[in-house]
Design an enzyme around this catalytic site. Structure first.
Site, short mmCIF file in Angstrom:
data_model
loop_
_atom_site.label_atom_id
_atom_site.label_comp_id
_atom_site.label_asym_id
_atom_site.label_seq_id
_atom_site.Cartn_x
_atom_site.Cartn_y
_atom_site.Cartn_z
NE ARG A 189 38.01 42.44 52.18
CZ ARG A 189 39.12 42.03 52.77
NH1 ARG A 189 39.38 40.73 52.89
NH2 ARG A 189 39.99 42.90 53.26
CG HIS A 196 38.62 37.55 57.62
ND1 HIS A 196 37.87 38.54 57.05
CD2 HIS A 196 39.87 37.72 57.12
CE1 HIS A 196 38.63 39.29 56.26
NE2 HIS A 196 39.86 38.80 56.29
P1 NDP Z 1 46.31 42.36 44.66
O1 NDP Z 1 45.72 43.71 44.57
O2 NDP Z 1 47.79 42.22 44.75
O3 NDP Z 1 45.83 41.46 43.42
C1 NDP Z 1 44.57 41.56 42.88
C2 NDP Z 1 44.47 40.65 41.66
O4 NDP Z 1 43.14 40.74 41.15
C3 NDP Z 1 45.41 41.08 40.54
O5 NDP Z 1 45.94 39.94 39.91
C4 NDP Z 1 44.49 41.83 39.59
O6 NDP Z 1 44.90 41.79 38.23
C5 NDP Z 1 43.20 41.05 39.75
N1 NDP Z 1 42.06 41.86 39.33
C6 NDP Z 1 41.67 43.07 39.79
N2 NDP Z 1 40.61 43.52 39.10
C7 NDP Z 1 40.35 42.58 38.15
C8 NDP Z 1 39.39 42.48 37.12
N3 NDP Z 1 38.47 43.43 36.90
N4 NDP Z 1 39.42 41.37 36.33
C9 NDP Z 1 40.33 40.40 36.54
N5 NDP Z 1 41.27 40.44 37.50
C10 NDP Z 1 41.27 41.52 38.30
O7 NDP Z 1 45.62 41.66 45.91
P2 NDP Z 1 46.21 40.52 46.87
O8 NDP Z 1 46.63 39.36 46.04
O9 NDP Z 1 47.21 41.08 47.79
O10 NDP Z 1 44.93 40.17 47.76
C11 NDP Z 1 43.71 39.76 47.19
C12 NDP Z 1 42.60 39.94 48.22
O11 NDP Z 1 42.72 38.99 49.26
C13 NDP Z 1 42.62 41.27 48.96
O12 NDP Z 1 42.04 42.30 48.17
C14 NDP Z 1 41.81 40.97 50.20
O13 NDP Z 1 40.45 41.24 49.94
C15 NDP Z 1 41.99 39.47 50.37
N6 NDP Z 1 42.71 39.11 51.61
C16 NDP Z 1 42.14 38.20 52.44
C17 NDP Z 1 42.77 37.79 53.58
C18 NDP Z 1 42.18 36.76 54.44
O14 NDP Z 1 42.71 36.49 55.53
N7 NDP Z 1 41.11 36.12 54.04
C19 NDP Z 1 44.09 38.34 53.96
C20 NDP Z 1 44.61 39.26 52.99
C21 NDP Z 1 43.94 39.63 51.87
P3 NDP Z 1 46.29 42.49 37.75
O15 NDP Z 1 47.38 41.67 38.39
O16 NDP Z 1 46.26 42.33 36.29
O17 NDP Z 1 46.25 43.89 38.26
C1 OXD Z 2 43.27 41.87 54.78
C2 OXD Z 2 42.46 40.83 55.39
O1 OXD Z 2 42.78 42.46 53.84
O2 OXD Z 2 42.79 40.38 56.46
O3 OXD Z 2 44.42 42.09 55.19
O4 OXD Z 2 41.46 40.39 54.81
#
Ligand code: NDP
Ligand code: OXD
Length: 311
Positions: free
Chosen positions: A226, A274
């Protein structure tokens, strides 16, 4: 007695694709596409992307809301949520697509392809001697459902990989870092930095001017999560000065990226619209169906999210 129906709402996803995919998994599920919801009291499950304000309050027997996407930032920041269980999409198709995007964009820099793309445009033969992948440090911010497999794949390929997350992780070949000290370490040590962090309140602008200044001079930055996790003005300044040599950006504060945005003029910014990953309904429907079975059985859904935590 009320029914056991699902309501579907999305301005961008195809309702027929989802009806077909969900019916294949749960033939008994009564699927209704908003606004044709019939008796609102029948609705137990909502599969939604950006529904209008007040949507959830229409359904008095709602038990589960599934976000039609991986990123739940738009959902959790709403002030009209109801106290039900929440989950999000995740599927093997989405994971492998994101892994391929990260492998491609990291490798494009690691193997100097961006240099050769420019040399070709100038009509010049420019040789850069390849470096072993083990000498290239890659930091992955966020080791969740998408970040963990991407980091693991980069490590398998031979990159020197570190990852940053809230809780400590054990991923083969990936050094796990946490907390503010861990963030400073990964920033200072990564030649290529990848963001797969969710946009939560804690992580809003987590990469500000001070944090970007910790990165090695000439580092590369890839943001596939994001836009709001990075201070855009600070990133543009770093790209202009060369402190950050290159960026690959898939996500933007305004999408589509307006034609007068400075990123379009920066030769060192690679823009993708995106598309790093998308949901594959036929695969994601398995987990949506399994979550419904679990909720019917009084258990938590798969890929549960906590609106208070923000992801
Ligand atoms: P998850 O919720 O599975 O993972 C989030 C990760 O961020 C976890 O490892 C979590 O730690 C870590 N995290 C959260 N808060 C903190 C913090 N304060 N400090 C350090 N680490 C933190 O998300 P996904 O992996 O599924 O997806 C990540 C992002 O990718 C989504 O939120 C979305 O915005 C984006 N996305 C983009 C797409 C695109 O096409 N560009 C498609 C799909 C998603 P912990 O494991 O310890 O909880
Ligand atoms: C999602 C994305 O969050 O496409 O699925 O970014």
């Amino acid at each position: 007695m009320s029914g056991d129906a699902l309501v579907f709402y999305s301005p961008v996803d195809d309702a027929n694709d989802w009806r077909e995919a969900l019916s294949a998994e749960l033939p008994d599920l009564d699927i209704r596409v908003d606004p044709d919801v019939g008796d609102p009291a029948d609705i137990r499950y909502a599969l939604v992307w950006l529904p209008p304000k007040g949507f959830f309050h229409r359904f008095p027997n709602l038990k589960l809301v599934t976000n039609l996407g991986a990123g739940v930032d738009a959902l959790v920041r709403r002030d009209d949520l109801v106290p039900v269980q929440f989950s999000r999409l995740s599927d093997t198709g989405m994971i492998s697509m994101m892994t391929s995007y990260i492998v491609y964009t990291v490798t494009r820099y690691a193997r100097d392809m961006h240099i050769f793309e420019r040399a070709k445009r100038r009509g010049e033969w420019e040789y850069v001697h390849p470096r072993p992948l083990s000498s290239i440090s890659v930091g992955v911010l966020g080791l969740g459902e998408l970040g963990s497999p991407a980091a693991a794949m980069l490590a398998k390929m031979g990159y020197d990989v570190s990852g940053w997350s809230r809780s400590e992780k054990s991923i083969e070949g990936v050094r796990s870092l946490t907390g503010r000290a861990g963030l400073e370490t990964i920033l200072a040590e990564s030649e290529i930095l990848v963001s797969l962090l969710p946009h939560t309140l804690d992580l809003d602008g987590v990469l500000g001017a001070d944090e970007l200044a910790l990165m090695p001079h000439g580092a590369k930055f890839i943001n596939a999560s994001r836009a709001a996790i990075v201070d855009e003005a600070a990133l543009i300044a770093a790209l202009n000065s060369g402190a950050i040599a290159e960026a690959t950006l898939d996500v933007f504060s305004v999408e589509p990226l307006p034609s007068d945005h400075p990123y379009w003029q920066l030769e060192n910014v690679f823009i993708t619209p995106h598309m790093a990953s998308v949901t594959v309904p036929a695969l994601a429907a398995r987990d949506v169906a399994e979550s419904i079975r679990r909720v019917r059985a009084g258990k938590p859904p798969l890929h549960e999210i906590d609106p208070a935590r923000g992801y």
